[in-house]
Structure formats: C-alpha cells, structure tokens
Design a protein around this motif. Structure first.
Motif, PDB file in Angstrom:
ATOM      1  N   GLU A   1       1.662   7.090  17.291  1.00 28.73           N
ATOM      2  CA  GLU A   1       3.050   6.848  17.686  1.00 28.73           C
ATOM      3  C   GLU A   1       3.941   6.618  16.474  1.00 28.73           C
ATOM      4  OE1 GLU A   1       2.768   3.605  20.398  1.00 28.73           O
ATOM      5  OE2 GLU A   1       1.959   4.834  22.047  1.00 28.73           O
ATOM      6  N   MET A   2       3.422   5.894  15.482  1.00 29.03           N
ATOM      7  CA  MET A   2       4.215   5.644  14.280  1.00 29.03           C
ATOM      8  C   MET A   2       4.439   6.913  13.474  1.00 29.03           C
ATOM      9  SD  MET A   2       2.993   1.890  12.928  1.00 29.03           S
ATOM     10  CE  MET A   2       4.239   1.890  11.643  1.00 29.03           C
ATOM     11  N   LEU A   3       3.433   7.774  13.412  1.00 28.33           N
ATOM     12  CA  LEU A   3       3.602   9.040  12.704  1.00 28.33           C
ATOM     13  C   LEU A   3       4.630   9.927  13.395  1.00 28.33           C
ATOM     14  CD1 LEU A   3      -0.043  10.011  11.692  1.00 28.33           C
ATOM     15  CD2 LEU A   3       1.882   9.762  10.134  1.00 28.33           C
TER      16      LEU A   3
ATOM     17  N   GLY B   1       7.089   2.613   4.864  1.00 31.42           N
ATOM     18  CA  GLY B   1       7.309   3.801   5.675  1.00 31.42           C
ATOM     19  C   GLY B   1       6.756   5.078   5.097  1.00 31.42           C
ATOM     20  N   HIS B   2       6.469   5.093   3.779  1.00 27.88           N
ATOM     21  CA  HIS B   2       5.922   6.298   3.138  1.00 27.88           C
ATOM     22  C   HIS B   2       4.395   6.269   3.039  1.00 27.88           C
ATOM     23  CE1 HIS B   2       6.275   3.329  -0.144  1.00 27.88           C
ATOM     24  NE2 HIS B   2       5.150   3.889  -0.567  1.00 27.88           N
ATOM     25  N   ALA B   3       3.765   5.222   3.532  1.00 29.45           N
ATOM     26  CA  ALA B   3       2.331   5.017   3.295  1.00 29.45           C
ATOM     27  C   ALA B   3       1.477   6.124   3.917  1.00 29.45           C
ATOM     28  CB  ALA B   3       1.894   3.663   3.848  1.00 29.45           C
TER      29      ALA B   3
ATOM     30  N   ALA C   1       0.819  -1.213   0.000  1.00 30.59           N
ATOM     31  CA  ALA C   1       0.000   0.000   0.000  1.00 30.59           C
ATOM     32  C   ALA C   1       0.854   1.265   0.000  1.00 30.59           C
ATOM     33  CB  ALA C   1      -0.921  -0.002   1.216  1.00 30.59           C
ATOM     34  N   ASP C   2       0.717   2.069  -1.043  1.00 32.56           N
ATOM     35  CA  ASP C   2       1.207   3.444  -0.987  1.00 32.56           C
ATOM     36  C   ASP C   2       0.188   4.305  -0.249  1.00 32.56           C
ATOM     37  OD1 ASP C   2       3.637   3.118  -2.552  1.00 32.56           O
ATOM     38  OD2 ASP C   2       2.313   2.830  -4.272  1.00 32.56           O
ATOM     39  N   VAL C   3      -1.084   4.011  -0.496  1.00 31.38           N
ATOM     40  CA  VAL C   3      -2.181   4.632   0.241  1.00 31.38           C
ATOM     41  C   VAL C   3      -3.091   3.507   0.721  1.00 31.38           C
ATOM     42  CG1 VAL C   3      -4.135   6.216   0.171  1.00 31.38           C
ATOM     43  CG2 VAL C   3      -2.105   6.700  -1.203  1.00 31.38           C
ATOM     44  N   LEU C   4      -3.453   3.547   2.004  1.00 33.79           N
ATOM     45  CA  LEU C   4      -4.360   2.556   2.582  1.00 33.79           C
ATOM     46  C   LEU C   4      -5.634   3.271   2.996  1.00 33.79           C
ATOM     47  CD1 LEU C   4      -4.573  -0.467   3.626  1.00 33.79           C
ATOM     48  CD2 LEU C   4      -4.044   0.499   5.872  1.00 33.79           C
TER      49      LEU C   4
END
Length: 318
Positions: free
Chosen positions: A244-246, A224-226, A197-200
C-alpha cells in the motif's frame, strides 16, 4: 539398511555421499506435506528444505531419528514435536550465508537502479524509459540492517567496502565487539534504525508468534525514498502495508525474495505492485551453497545414525 527420506531435491553430491555411507535414499513424489506424511514411512532420517516437516509428519514416521534442515531457518519444522520424541533437528549453519548476502546486494541494486522495469521496458520497445525517472546511487547512502547475524555481516562487508555505504545495524542479541570488528555502527532501537535508512535490509529469523517484526507503524518511520530488501522470512514484514505504501508513492522501492505465502496466491497484491521486485526464495540457490547445505545435512545425519551428536541441533521453543 537405513533410509533417508528427502522432501525436495538436493545436490546429487550429497545423495552420492549418503549412498557411499550405506544409506538408501527415497524422495517425496510431490513437494507437499500431504505427500510427505503419506510417504515418509520407515525412514530413520529426513532432509527437508523450505517445505518443512510438520507434527503430523513426525507422527507418521515411527522410526525417525533425525530431521536435517537444508538451510538455517527451522520455522516450518515441528521442532517441539520432534523433541518430545527425542528426535534432533539440525540446521545447515552458515552454509548459505554468502550466497544470500550476494542476493541481498543484487536486490538492493535492482531496486536502486530499477533493473526489472527497465528490462521490461526495453522488451516492450520503450527505449525512452531511461528518461522516465532517475535511479539512486548507493555510494555514501545509509544501509540499515535489521539483525546482524552471518548473512548481515557479509552484506555489511560487501556494501561497506564495495559500495562505500555507511552501515548501521540493530540486533539485541549480538555483542558490541562483533559490531566493532565489522566496522558497523550499532543502533539501540529499531525505531532509530528506521528513520535513517536509505536502504533497509531484513536479516532476523521469523517470530515464533508469526507476527511481522515490521508493521505499518514501523514502515511509516522510513524516509519516503527508502528501498526495502527482504531475504529473511516473508513473515518478517507486513507485506500488505508495504504494498500500500509503495502504491501511494511513500517508499522508493522494495525487493523481496520471500513472501508470507509461498508460492503466492494469484490475488497477492505484491504481484501487481509497481516498484516491487519479486524473486522465488532463491537467495541460497547457488551451486556452491547447495553443495554446502546438502553435505552438511548428510554429515549430520551420519553423525546421528552413528551414535555421535550432530554439531548444529536446534533447541525447541520454550
């Protein structure tokens, strides 16, 4: 004369229609369940929006014959409690699908081009924001859809034909021929969907268990770029793990029209998270969709009170 109790404002066109059909309408004085329980009284019909209608509210309405949901999601309505009294709960099926799909595309583009932080930067006098990092072009990127119902199919059409994206989807309940008819690649499991996924974009209904469909382990599978977009239900994703991931720079961006707590509490971490675009559950809030949803509720109420079976009754959970 029968009364229709309405928990939150609906389009005036539907209110006029109900009056023309001989029904009284009465609105809750506050959009809270406490007010609904206290005020529903002798109503034979209820229209509710995202507030829902609790088991306590069902018990407080002895004359109730139908609950009409102003939308497609009934997770905040006590469907089982209503069913035990023989009260049907109806949905406004496919009435807002196009509007929510267009909101999904808008959020996708907002995340990819950093529209909200760019707007804030200009207002703060930071014209140099344009040099602080590039956006992402969506053409030829992979859009991964979690779920492939009516909204997701509209999203696939706009993204595929309009933006030139490759569209893949995971949905266990949708037949193969539906994927083929929309030119969308079916993915066998959600893990295989996430890694490409580039975009989910999330389009599954809320789980009865209340557990998020996407937890921290699922999010770790994303590139990582999603960019993540959620216009379905706030409980569909572990928002804390996403935040947290962002903050750690392990995802590209997120755009959420829904949150687990609505409205969010002041200490909600997503409110101060960089890379996060938030809107107040407004995906279905277009003039066109509001008319369709309200009128569908009104027609199903008239069917029920007239002794006919409404078209879109929700079955209680097993």
């Amino acid at each position: 004369m029968s009364t229709c109790f309405i928990t939150q404002p609906i389009h005036p066109e539907a209110v006029r229609f109900l009056h023309e059909q001989g029904l009284r309408t009465r609105f809750a004085t506050m959009p809270t369940m406490e007010a609904v329980i206290a005020e529903v009284g002798d109503a034979e019909a209820v229209i509710t929006r995202d507030l829902g209608f609790s088991a306590e509210a069902v018990a407080a309405a002895p004359a109730l014959r139908i609950i009409a949901c102003h939308g497609s999601g009934t997770n905040r309505i006590a469907v089982a409690a209503a069913a035990r009294r023989g009260i049907p709960v109806t949905r406004a099926v496919d009435a807002n699908s196009r509007s929510v799909a267009e909101m999904t595309i808008a959020l996708m583009l907002a995340g990819a081009r950093r529209i909200c932080p760019a707007d804030a930067a200009v207002r703060q006098g930071n014209w140099g924001f344009r040099y602080e990092g590039a956006g992402t072009e969506l053409h030829r990127k992979t859009l991964a859809l979690v779920g492939f119902g009516a909204i997701a199919r509209h999203v696939a059409q706009i993204a595929g034909h309009g933006l030139g994206m490759k569209v893949v989807a995971w949905s266990p309940s949708v037949p193969d021929d539906v994927f083929a008819a929309h030119g969308v690649v079916r993915v066998a499991c959600i893990e295989d969907l996430l890694v490409q996924a580039d975009v989910l974009s999330l389009h599954r209904p809320a789980s009865v268990s209340g557990q998020p469909l996407l937890d921290a382990k699922h999010l770790e599978l994303l590139p990582g770029h999603a960019i993540i977009v959620n216009t379905s239900r706030g409980s569909a994703i572990d928002t804390r793990a996403l935040t947290e991931m962002l903050k750690a720079g392990r995802l590209g961006a997120a755009a959420l029209d829904v949150l687990p707590q609505e409205p969010p509490l002041p200490d909600e971490a997503a409110l101060s998270c960089p890379g996060m675009t938030l809107t107040p559950h407004m995906g279905a809030t277009t003039e066109e969709a509001l008319i369709r949803m309200a009128m569908m509720c009104a027609h199903q109420i008239m069917d029920c009170l007239g002794g006919r079976v409404p078209a879109h009754i929700v079955s209680p959970p097993a």
